[in-house]
Design a protein around this motif. Structure first.
Motif, short mmCIF file in Angstrom:
data_model
loop_
_atom_site.label_atom_id
_atom_site.label_comp_id
_atom_site.label_asym_id
_atom_site.label_seq_id
_atom_site.Cartn_x
_atom_site.Cartn_y
_atom_site.Cartn_z
N ALA A 1 45.24 49.84 68.22
CA ALA A 1 46.13 48.89 67.54
C ALA A 1 47.02 48.07 68.49
O ALA A 1 47.76 47.20 68.03
CB ALA A 1 46.98 49.61 66.51
N HIS A 2 46.97 48.37 69.79
CA HIS A 2 47.69 47.51 70.75
C HIS A 2 47.07 47.70 72.13
O HIS A 2 46.98 48.83 72.61
CB HIS A 2 49.18 47.85 70.79
CG HIS A 2 49.95 47.07 71.81
ND1 HIS A 2 50.24 45.72 71.65
CD2 HIS A 2 50.47 47.40 73.02
CE1 HIS A 2 50.91 45.29 72.70
NE2 HIS A 2 51.06 46.29 73.56
N ASN A 3 46.68 46.59 72.74
CA ASN A 3 46.04 46.68 74.05
C ASN A 3 46.27 45.39 74.81
O ASN A 3 46.76 44.40 74.25
CB ASN A 3 44.53 46.94 73.86
CG ASN A 3 43.89 47.64 75.04
OD1 ASN A 3 44.38 47.57 76.16
ND2 ASN A 3 42.79 48.32 74.80
N HIS A 4 45.96 45.40 76.11
CA HIS A 4 46.03 44.20 76.94
C HIS A 4 44.78 44.17 77.81
O HIS A 4 44.75 44.80 78.86
CB HIS A 4 47.24 44.25 77.88
CG HIS A 4 48.57 44.40 77.21
ND1 HIS A 4 49.25 43.35 76.66
CD2 HIS A 4 49.36 45.48 77.03
CE1 HIS A 4 50.41 43.77 76.17
NE2 HIS A 4 50.50 45.07 76.37
N PHE A 5 43.75 43.45 77.39
CA PHE A 5 42.55 43.39 78.23
C PHE A 5 42.81 42.66 79.56
O PHE A 5 42.06 42.84 80.51
CB PHE A 5 41.39 42.72 77.49
CG PHE A 5 40.61 43.66 76.59
CD1 PHE A 5 40.96 45.00 76.47
CD2 PHE A 5 39.50 43.21 75.89
CE1 PHE A 5 40.24 45.87 75.66
CE2 PHE A 5 38.76 44.07 75.07
CZ PHE A 5 39.13 45.40 74.96
N ILE B 1 54.33 41.83 68.72
CA ILE B 1 55.39 41.74 69.74
C ILE B 1 55.88 43.12 70.18
O ILE B 1 55.93 44.04 69.37
CB ILE B 1 56.57 40.90 69.15
CG1 ILE B 1 57.68 40.66 70.17
CG2 ILE B 1 57.15 41.55 67.89
CD1 ILE B 1 58.74 39.66 69.70
N HIS B 2 56.21 43.25 71.49
CA HIS B 2 56.87 44.47 71.98
C HIS B 2 58.33 44.44 71.53
O HIS B 2 58.98 43.40 71.68
CB HIS B 2 56.90 44.50 73.51
CG HIS B 2 55.56 44.51 74.18
ND1 HIS B 2 55.24 43.67 75.23
CD2 HIS B 2 54.46 45.28 73.99
CE1 HIS B 2 54.01 43.92 75.65
NE2 HIS B 2 53.51 44.88 74.91
N VAL B 3 58.86 45.55 71.04
CA VAL B 3 60.29 45.60 70.69
C VAL B 3 60.86 46.95 71.14
O VAL B 3 60.29 48.00 70.85
CB VAL B 3 60.51 45.45 69.16
CG1 VAL B 3 62.00 45.57 68.82
CG2 VAL B 3 59.98 44.11 68.66
N VAL C 1 55.59 46.70 68.47
CA VAL C 1 54.99 47.63 69.43
C VAL C 1 56.06 48.43 70.19
O VAL C 1 57.06 47.85 70.63
CB VAL C 1 54.10 46.85 70.42
CG1 VAL C 1 53.38 47.82 71.36
CG2 VAL C 1 53.11 45.98 69.68
N HIS C 2 55.85 49.71 70.34
CA HIS C 2 56.71 50.68 71.04
C HIS C 2 57.88 51.15 70.16
O HIS C 2 57.84 52.25 69.64
CB HIS C 2 57.23 50.16 72.38
CG HIS C 2 56.15 49.91 73.37
ND1 HIS C 2 55.41 50.91 73.93
CD2 HIS C 2 55.67 48.75 73.89
CE1 HIS C 2 54.52 50.39 74.76
NE2 HIS C 2 54.66 49.07 74.75
N GLY C 3 58.94 50.35 70.08
CA GLY C 3 60.09 50.73 69.24
C GLY C 3 60.72 52.05 69.64
O GLY C 3 61.30 52.75 68.80
N THR D 1 47.00 51.72 73.01
CA THR D 1 46.95 52.23 74.39
C THR D 1 47.79 51.40 75.34
O THR D 1 47.99 51.80 76.48
CB THR D 1 45.50 52.22 74.92
OG1 THR D 1 45.04 50.87 74.87
CG2 THR D 1 44.59 53.12 74.12
N ASP D 2 48.22 50.22 74.92
CA ASP D 2 49.05 49.35 75.77
C ASP D 2 48.40 49.06 77.12
O ASP D 2 49.08 49.03 78.13
CB ASP D 2 50.44 49.98 75.95
CG ASP D 2 51.48 48.95 76.38
OD1 ASP D 2 51.30 47.75 76.09
OD2 ASP D 2 52.48 49.35 77.02
N GLY D 3 47.09 48.91 77.12
CA GLY D 3 46.40 48.51 78.36
C GLY D 3 45.83 49.67 79.17
O GLY D 3 45.15 49.45 80.16
#
Ligand SMILES: [Zn+2]
Length: 434
Positions: free
Chosen positions: A62-66, A222-224, A259-261, A307-309
């Motif tokens: 649900a969250h990644n950075h290729f 968005i990261h928050v 994302v994160h929180g 996984t955030d990358g």
């Protein structure tokens, strides 16, 4: 033509279910029928024997950075980074600036291959390349489509490189979203409206993001409050919590991906829950950046896992999510995390307007298929325990998206050696440029 996956073990993480000896009939990328001995009653169908393999609803990251796929083992000269903002300055904001079209192509291709090999059927990506903004999302789309991976893409808008860069980020999000044919129910790619984080988005940028959301009908990604710095910055400059600020601009809704929180307040969690927004938990990344542990995961209504990358292996991320929580003295058992992992499919439903996340009639045929020779009995009561203590990406035998095998018997339908060679070359170039 109707395709039948015969003699499969249907396994579902949440609600937990295990059924052996089942046949699954597929047509136009959807499940049209499930039952025993369908092969007998469907003359002319293409029968694909599953030999008891586990067929699970697709794993969603649900969250990644290729764009960070080529950072693995990086040997560029990174100065000591004592805090989160230094990590951004010394590593990620140098890396994203060094990305051009060729590097992104290579990065996206290996990112997508690695995801599929780990059994992931969909990746929700958050992209940044400040020196190559316009057209960057199309480069990613091409890679996803070549491999057959499903995705929701966006560009990380930010004001940290000036107003022109901020506006270019907004424009890339809008243009990309508008380029998607939403009438095509077999499309692989959807769009979100991306922003880096509240501390790099001024009020003008948030206003423009709200306009982009209204114009495209998509949600924010968005990261928050990944680090306490984001909250402190918001309190210092705006005298409000970061999510309160996003809410003041009308950015929270049922498609919002927050994302994160890690440092959200009670008040912010209420805002999340009232607006139906999603919170994406990335335990490995939080541990690696030492930003703290998201203790309040139990209070969040819509929690999913990313996984955030750090690759796209959701089996591994699941284990870290469980064990980190146990280590922090939390009360949750693996079945709660199975629900979180499964929830990535709900996000796909909001964006694609189709049904995802169950092996049931009417659902999209996105499957993670495992040849798991279990040393102990496997059933609905203990499948989450198998996931925590056994099942892993090494058990992935095949991946199906939209009713099509994109990976089968541990092989892609094309040679991948050249793609990996290209990626190693691009990675060396990227590290030198940094
Ligand atoms: Zn991220």
């Amino acid at each position: 033509m109707i395709k039948i996956l015969s003699n499969a073990t249907l396994a579902q993480l949440y609600p937990a279910r295990v059924q052996t000896g089942m046949d699954i009939a597929l047509e136009h990328g959807r499940i049209v029928k499930i039952g025993k001995n369908l092969t007998i009653s469907s003359p002319g169908a293409a029968i694909i024997p599953m030999d008891g393999k586990l067929v699970l609803p697709g794993m969603v990251c649900a969250h990644n950075h290729f764009y960070s796929a080529l950072a693995r083992g990086i040997t560029a000269d990174i100065p000591p980074s004592p805090d989160f903002v230094s990590i951004l300055n010394n590593l990620w904001w140098r890396l994203d600036k060094a990305i051009d079209r060729e590097i992104l192509e290579a990065s996206a291709m290996v990112g997508a291959l690695e995801a599929v090999k780990a059994g992931t059927t969909a990746v929700i990506d958050h992209h940044a390349s400040p020196e190559f903004i316009e057209g960057s999302l199309n480069v990613l789309r091409n890679a996803f489509e070549k491999i057959g991976l499903r995705g929701i893409l966006c560009y990380e808008t930010t004001d940290r490189n000036g107003e022109a860069g901020m506006k270019e980020g907004i424009a890339e999000n809008i243009n990309f979203a508008k380029s998607i044919d939403r009438k095509n129910d077999r499309r692989l790619i959807e769009a979100a409206i991306g922003g880096h984080a509240p501390f790099t988005l001024n009020d003008k940028a948030l206003e423009m993001m709200k306009e982009a959301i209204d114009e495209t009908g998509r949600g924010i990604h968005i990261h928050v409050s990944e680090d306490a710095y984001d909250s402190a910055f918001s309190h210092h400059h705006y005298r409000e919590d970061p999510l309160e600020r996003l809410n003041r601009f009308g950015l929270l809704n049922g498609k919002a991906l927050i994302v994160h929180g890690v440092h959200l307040t009670e008040n912010e969690i209420n805002l999340l829950n009232e607006t139906g927004s999603y919170l994406i938990h990335n335990p490995r990344s939080n541990m690696n950046n030492s930003v703290g542990y998201m203790e309040k995961i139990r209070q969040v209504k819509n929690l999913a896992i990313g996984t955030d990358g750090i690759g796209s292996d959701m089996f591994e991320e699941f284990k870290f999510a469980c064990f980190k929580q146990r280590d922090a003295g939390g009360p949750l058992w693996p079945d709660s995390f199975a629900e979180f992992l499964q929830r990535g499919n709900r996000i796909l439903e909001h964006y694609f307007g189709e049904k995802f996340g169950a092996v049931k009639t009417g659902y999209r045929a996105d499957f993670t298929i495992l040849d798991y020779d279990s040393p102990t009995p496997l059933n609905a009561d203990n499948i989450a325990g198998h996931l925590a203590f056994g099942l892993s990406a090494r058990d992935v035998n095949a991946v199906m998206v939209n009713g099509k095998f994109i990976y089968k018997n541990r092989e892609f339908p094309f040679d991948t050696a050249e793609i990996y060679a290209q990626a190693r070359k691009a990675a060396a170039e990227l590290w030198t440029r940094m």
